[in-house]
Design a protein around this motif. Structure first.
Motif: not given
Length: 426
Positions: A56, A183-184, A187-188, A190-192, A213
């Protein structure tokens, strides 16, 4: 953080390329853009020791970089799984970016001064922007296209939107808050992760890995090398689920300077004897004057990594895409989806040929046989959408229906056909 060993980049320091070419332009214009063959000594060297950083925080560093000025040399490599391109007159040609490894010289000083040169052994192809002035130059053809971005237009010729207003907290007040919202949002789907460190073009960098994802995407992951000091992107690589060990597309610096280039870098004067033609309104960023705005009536189906674009009124017969619009072009011709695209033999194209859609022949070389081969490489399919032809690559799936629609996305053929079926017949 203990550095993690990462795969070395296939970008390499150039050797026998011609030096002293005047050209250059920014990562954002070239990368989009939208990998595989080697050149010489590796661009990436031993992993430097850097402090630990979260994904992040690294994304925030990348998104909030203040770097707007730079110059250097880049290598771009593409391996989409397409047939090898023919020799397009042996010179620098944008179509050659569809495969193989190529050398670019780039420079930028803010959003209004940018330059890029695609270099070949004996030729170059330049894109230059200096304020409102835009030039395209092909040394092989000794041809120039010149245009003007209308006043009040932003990057790419689009109007700058006003800053939205609303209740307190509705609009991010800082870049960090904006990245937090990003990022929020991702996130559902995509992975970082930070995979380690690398030295790119002499700069110490972190490697940010972005992973879908959602099942059904052809993208396995995206790797971005982020300058540890200033947050600038140094390289960008996209990997396919079909070939996860080799990038389908990679763009990166082999040498870079973050000092502001001289203003003379963005000046251009047509060489003696060059044919100079006006750049079309669409190319210079004013699509409303060209009459092409929303001409394909694009619609987005799905979300995130599974987004599919649907276009209307498209003819891909013979491998050459054309928008089916009346009253455009000359002699009843229809504009190409590929701007400057050469027409088949017998229609005004050929080696160095020119036509009403390609007045200066800037995409030199006769590529009709190649486009015809691509057109014949598809598979005939039927469904609730009717009938059509399905084309697949390592990175992209395209369905061209017989009723003039095109569906395309970085998704599996099954998912693309399901989206087309949901749309039904036209």
């Amino acid at each position: 953080m203990t550095p993690v060993s990462s795969t070395r980049s296939p970008f390499h320091r150039g050797s026998g390329r011609r030096q002293g070419v005047r050209a250059l332009l920014p990562l954002g214009i070239v990368a989009a853009v939208a990998a595989g063959t080697a050149l010489a000594p590796s661009l990436a060297s031993a992993s430097p020791a850097l402090p630990g950083i979260s994904a992040q925080a690294l994304l925030t560093k990348l998104a909030t970089t203040k770097v707007q000025a730079y110059s250097g040399t880049m290598h771009v490599t593409t391996n989409l799984g397409l047939p090898a391109l023919p020799d397009l007159s042996g010179g620098a040609n944008p179509l050659s970016l569809l495969s193989g490894t190529h050398v670019l010289q780039v420079a930028a000083n803010g959003p209004d001064k940018q330059r890029v040169a695609l270099l070949d052994t004996t030729s170059e192809y330049d894109l230059i922007r200096n304020g409102q002035q835009v030039w395209i130059y092909d040394s092989e053809q000794n041809a120039v296209e010149q245009g003007t971005i209308p006043a009040g237009k932003g990057r790419g010729g689009t109007s700058q939107p006003p800053v939205p207003s609303g209740p307190a907290g509705a609009v991010p007040l800082t870049p960090a808050q904006a990245v937090a919202k990003l990022i929020a949002a991702i996130t559902p789907t995509t992975g970082l992760a930070v995979s380690g460190t690398e030295s790119v073009a002499g700069q110490s960098a972190y490697i940010l890995v972005v992973t879908p994802k959602q099942a059904g995407s052809l993208i396995d992951r995206v790797e971005i090398a982020v300058d540890a000091q200033n947050g600038a992107p140094l390289s960008f690589a996209v990997y396919s689920t079909k070939a996860p060990s080799t990038p389908v597309f990679q763009l990166g610096f082999t040498s870079v300077s973050f000092a502001a280039p001289a203003d003379s870098r963005f000046e251009f004067t047509a060489p003696a004897g060059a044919k100079v033609s006006p750049l079309t309104a669409a190319e210079s960023g004013d699509a409303t004057k060209s009459g092409s705005k929303d001409s394909a009536d694009p619609q987005t189906l799905g979300q995130g990594w599974l987004s599919v674009l649907e276009l209307h009124g498209v003819d891909v017969s013979g491998g050459i895409g054309q928008l089916q619009q009346s009253g455009q072009g000359q002699s009843g011709s229809t504009p190409h989806l590929f701007a400057h695209g050469s027409k088949p033999s017998g229609q005004g194209a050929g080696q160095g040929g020119q036509d009403s859609q390609n007045p200066t022949g800037l995409f030199n070389g006769n590529i009709d046989s190649y486009l015809q081969a691509l057109g014949n490489a598809g598979t005939k399919v039927t469904g609730k959408f009717g009938s059509g032809t399905l084309y697949t690559t390592n990175f992209l799936t395209v369905l061209a229906t017989d009723d003039g629609r095109v569906f395309l996305g970085a998704v599996t053929p099954a998912l693309l056909e399901a989206d087309a079926n949901a749309q039904g017949m036209r």
